[in-house]
Design a protein around this motif. Structure first.
Motif, mmCIF file in Angstrom:
data_model
loop_
_atom_site.group_PDB
_atom_site.id
_atom_site.type_symbol
_atom_site.label_atom_id
_atom_site.label_comp_id
_atom_site.label_asym_id
_atom_site.label_seq_id
_atom_site.Cartn_x
_atom_site.Cartn_y
_atom_site.Cartn_z
ATOM 1 N N LEU A 143 0.825 -1.217 0.000
ATOM 2 C CA LEU A 143 0.000 0.000 0.000
ATOM 3 C C LEU A 143 0.862 1.271 0.000
ATOM 4 N N ALA A 144 2.028 1.180 0.652
ATOM 5 C CA ALA A 144 2.878 2.371 0.791
ATOM 6 C C ALA A 144 3.282 2.945 -0.563
ATOM 7 N N ALA A 145 3.463 2.065 -1.565
ATOM 8 C CA ALA A 145 3.960 2.531 -2.867
ATOM 9 C C ALA A 145 2.835 3.044 -3.777
ATOM 10 N N LYS A 146 1.575 2.854 -3.366
ATOM 11 C CA LYS A 146 0.470 3.259 -4.247
ATOM 12 C C LYS A 146 0.027 4.691 -3.976
ATOM 13 N N SER A 147 -0.511 5.320 -5.006
ATOM 14 C CA SER A 147 -1.067 6.664 -4.824
ATOM 15 C C SER A 147 -2.511 6.554 -4.347
ATOM 16 N N ALA A 148 -3.039 7.658 -3.835
ATOM 17 C CA ALA A 148 -4.451 7.673 -3.404
ATOM 18 C C ALA A 148 -5.366 7.323 -4.573
ATOM 19 N N ASP A 149 -5.040 7.809 -5.768
ATOM 20 C CA ASP A 149 -5.878 7.523 -6.942
ATOM 21 C C ASP A 149 -5.870 6.033 -7.277
ATOM 22 N N GLN A 150 -4.682 5.428 -7.203
ATOM 23 C CA GLN A 150 -4.606 3.979 -7.469
ATOM 24 C C GLN A 150 -5.445 3.194 -6.461
ATOM 25 N N ILE A 151 -5.286 3.547 -5.185
ATOM 26 C CA ILE A 151 -6.038 2.836 -4.143
ATOM 27 C C ILE A 151 -7.541 3.024 -4.368
ATOM 28 N N ALA A 152 -7.929 4.251 -4.713
ATOM 29 C CA ALA A 152 -9.354 4.534 -4.948
ATOM 30 C C ALA A 152 -9.881 3.693 -6.105
ATOM 31 N N ASP A 153 -9.130 3.639 -7.206
ATOM 32 C CA ASP A 153 -9.589 2.875 -8.377
ATOM 33 C C ASP A 153 -9.759 1.396 -8.033
ATOM 34 N N GLU A 154 -8.806 0.862 -7.266
ATOM 35 C CA GLU A 154 -8.920 -0.543 -6.850
ATOM 36 C C GLU A 154 -10.152 -0.755 -5.973
ATOM 37 N N LEU A 155 -10.392 0.185 -5.067
ATOM 38 C CA LEU A 155 -11.548 0.051 -4.170
ATOM 39 C C LEU A 155 -12.861 0.089 -4.948
ATOM 40 N N ASP A 179 1.124 9.258 7.417
ATOM 41 C CA ASP A 179 1.038 9.650 5.995
ATOM 42 C C ASP A 179 0.202 8.647 5.208
ATOM 43 N N ASP A 180 0.412 7.350 5.498
ATOM 44 C CA ASP A 180 -0.366 6.328 4.783
ATOM 45 C C ASP A 180 -1.853 6.408 5.141
ATOM 46 N N GLU A 181 -2.142 6.657 6.414
ATOM 47 C CA GLU A 181 -3.557 6.766 6.828
ATOM 48 C C GLU A 181 -4.230 7.944 6.129
ATOM 49 N N ARG A 182 -3.504 9.055 6.030
ATOM 50 C CA ARG A 182 -4.052 10.225 5.322
ATOM 51 C C ARG A 182 -4.331 9.877 3.860
ATOM 52 N N LYS A 183 -3.425 9.090 3.279
ATOM 53 C CA LYS A 183 -3.595 8.675 1.880
ATOM 54 C C LYS A 183 -4.819 7.769 1.742
ATOM 55 N N VAL A 184 -5.008 6.865 2.696
ATOM 56 C CA VAL A 184 -6.165 5.961 2.635
ATOM 57 C C VAL A 184 -7.470 6.747 2.810
ATOM 58 N N PHE A 185 -7.513 7.671 3.765
ATOM 59 C CA PHE A 185 -8.727 8.494 3.930
ATOM 60 C C PHE A 185 -9.042 9.249 2.633
ATOM 61 N N THR A 186 -8.007 9.775 1.992
ATOM 62 C CA THR A 186 -8.210 10.505 0.732
ATOM 63 C C THR A 186 -8.730 9.549 -0.347
ATOM 64 N N ALA A 187 -8.156 8.343 -0.402
ATOM 65 C CA ALA A 187 -8.584 7.348 -1.393
ATOM 66 C C ALA A 187 -10.044 6.938 -1.159
ATOM 67 N N ILE A 188 -10.414 6.787 0.100
ATOM 68 C CA ILE A 188 -11.799 6.420 0.436
ATOM 69 C C ILE A 188 -12.759 7.514 -0.042
#
Ligand SMILES: [Zn+2]
Length: 354
Positions: A143-155, A179-188
Motif C-alpha cells: 500500500l505504501a507505494a500506491k497513490s491515493a488515486d490507485q487505491i481509490a480505483d482498486e476500491l 502519511d499512509d492513513e491520510r492517503k487511505v482516507f483521501t482514497a476512500i
C-alpha cells in the motif's frame, strides 16, 4: 399530492396536539424526528441484493458490528471462525428485531466474504459488507507505494465485484494520522465520489481510563474535515466511536452533527466509557436537536456477548443498550427512529454507473 392551506393547518394542529400530549410527560426535545425521505432510486446494498430502504423499516439496522474477522492480527483462531455458530447467532438476533447488520471488517482484518454470504443466506438476516483498510498496522505491504488515486480505483472495482454496501471501518491508530492513513482516507473519499457508497470511520478515542498514549479529542473533527474536503457527502458519512470520548456535554458529537454527518455511538455495551455515561451523552445530543444524526451499534467483537455465552447477542445495542435509553426518559418513538430510520438514511445511496 398538493396540500391546501387548510389541510396543512389541520396536519399541523394534529401534530401539535400529539406533541402537547407527549409534552405533559416528556420534554419537547424528546419528540421523534420526521421519518427519512429517500432520493429516487436510492437503495441499500446488501450482500445478496439491493433493497429499497423501506424493506428494512420495521427493524433495527446496526451499522457497525463484526460477524467475521481475525483481529487482533495474528490470532490463531477467532470465535467468528465458527460460521455455524454465527448463523445461529444471526437467527437469534433477527428474532430480537434486528433487520440488518453492517459488517465493519475488510480483507486486512481477515474478514471472510464467503463466511458473511453463508451467514446471511442461512440465517435470512440481511448483511451489508464493507470495503477499505483499517489502520496503519493492518495495511498490506504494497500500500505504501500506491497513490491515493490507485487505491481509490482498486476500491471502486472491488466494491462492484464484491457488492460492498459501504466503506468502513476506516481508521487511524493514534491521535495523528500517519502519511499512509491520510492517503487511505483521501482514497476512500475519492472512491465514495465515484460510487456514492456511505463511509464510516474508526476514530482514535480517549475514554475515561488513562491510556499509555492519550490521543487528542479532536481526531474526530480532523477525520470529518479531511473526508468532507475531499468530496464526501456529509449525509453519507458516519464518524465512529464518538461514544468513547469522555464528553458528557456532547460537544464533539454535536459539532459533527451540525456539519451534517452521522454520530457513531458504535461501541455501546463495550469498552472504555461506561454505558450510563454514553446514555447521558446521547440524551444531550437529542436535547440539542440532533436525534436524527445518532447511529447505534456495538462493534461486536467479543465472544462474551454471544447468546451462546449468555450475552445480549449480535444485537446487544438493541437488546442491552436501547432499554437504558428508555429508562433515561427517551420516548419510544425517538428510540425507534434512531434504531430503524437513521441507519437507513445513512446507508441508502443512489448507485452511480461504472
Ligand atoms: Zn469495528
Amino acid at each position: 399530492m398538493e396540500l391546501t392551506r387548510r389541510d396543512a393547518l389541520g396536519l399541523l394542529g394534529g401534530s401539535l396536539a400529539a406533541g402537547f400530549a407527549t409534552r405533559s410527560v416528556q420534554p419537547l426535545f424528546a419528540q421523534a424526528p420526521a421519518p427519512p425521505v429517500f432520493p429516487k432510486g436510492a437503495i441499500i446494498r446488501t450482500l445478496l441484493k439491493d433493497l429499497p430502504p423501506d424493506a428494512l423499516a420495521s427493524g433495527a439496522t446496526l451499522f457497525h458490528e463484526h460477524l467475521s474477522m481475525r483481529y487482533p492480527l495474528g490470532v490463531a483462531e477467532h470465535f467468528t471462525d465458527d460460521v455455524a455458530l454465527m448463523i445461529e447467532e444471526a437467527k437469534a438476533t433477527k428474532a430480537d428485531g434486528v433487520a440488518c447488520i453492517v459488517d465493519g471488517g475488510h480483507a486486512d482484518m481477515v474478514r471472510s466474504l464467503d463466511a458473511l454470504k453463508r451467514i446471511t443466506t442461512e440465517s435470512g438476516l440481511p448483511i451489508v459488507a464493507s470495503g477499505g483498510y483499517y489502520m496503519q498496522r493492518t495495511y498490506p505491504a504494497d500500500l505504501a507505494a500506491k497513490s491515493a488515486d490507485q487505491i481509490a480505483d482498486e476500491l471502486v472495482k472491488e466494491a462492484a465485484a464484491s457488492r460492498f454496501g459501504a466503506f468502513g471501518e476506516i481508521g487511524q491508530q493514534g491521535g495523528v494520522l500517519t502519511d499512509d492513513e491520510r492517503k487511505v482516507f483521501t482514497a476512500i473519499a475519492k472512491a465514495h465520489v465515484k460510487t456514492g457508497l456511505p463511509v464510516f470511520t474508526h476514530n482514535a478515542y480517549t475514554g475515561v481510563r488513562p491510556t499509555p498514549n492519550p490521543v487528542p479529542k479532536d481526531t474526530a473533527l480532523k477525520q470529518l474535515d479531511l473526508l468532507l474536503d475531499n468530496g464526501v457527502k456529509p449525509s453519507k458519512l458516519a464518524i465512529g466511536h464518538l461514544c468513547c470520548l469522555d464528553d458528557t456535554k456532547a460537544e464533539i458529537p454535536i459539532a459533527v452533527a451540525k456539519r451534517g454527518a452521522f454520530v457513531g455511538f458504535d461501541r455501546v455495551t463495550i469498552a472504555l466509557v461506561p454505558d450510563a455515561q454514553k446514555v447521558t451523552t446521547i440524551m444531550a445530543i437529542v436535547e440539542a436537536g440532533h436525534a436524527s444524526k445518532i447511529l447505534l451499534a456495538s462493534d461486536f467483537s467479543s465472544a462474551r456477548g454471544l447468546k451462546k455465552n449468555g450475552g445480549g447477542g449480535l444485537g446487544q445495542a438493541l437488546t442491552v443498550f436501547a432499554p437504558m435509553l428508555l429508562k433515561a426518559g427517551m420516548p419510544e418513538a425517538t428510540l425507534k427512529s434512531i434504531l430503524n430510520d437513521n441507519p437507513r438514511a445513512f446507508l441508502a445511496f443512489q448507485p452511480k454507473a461504472a
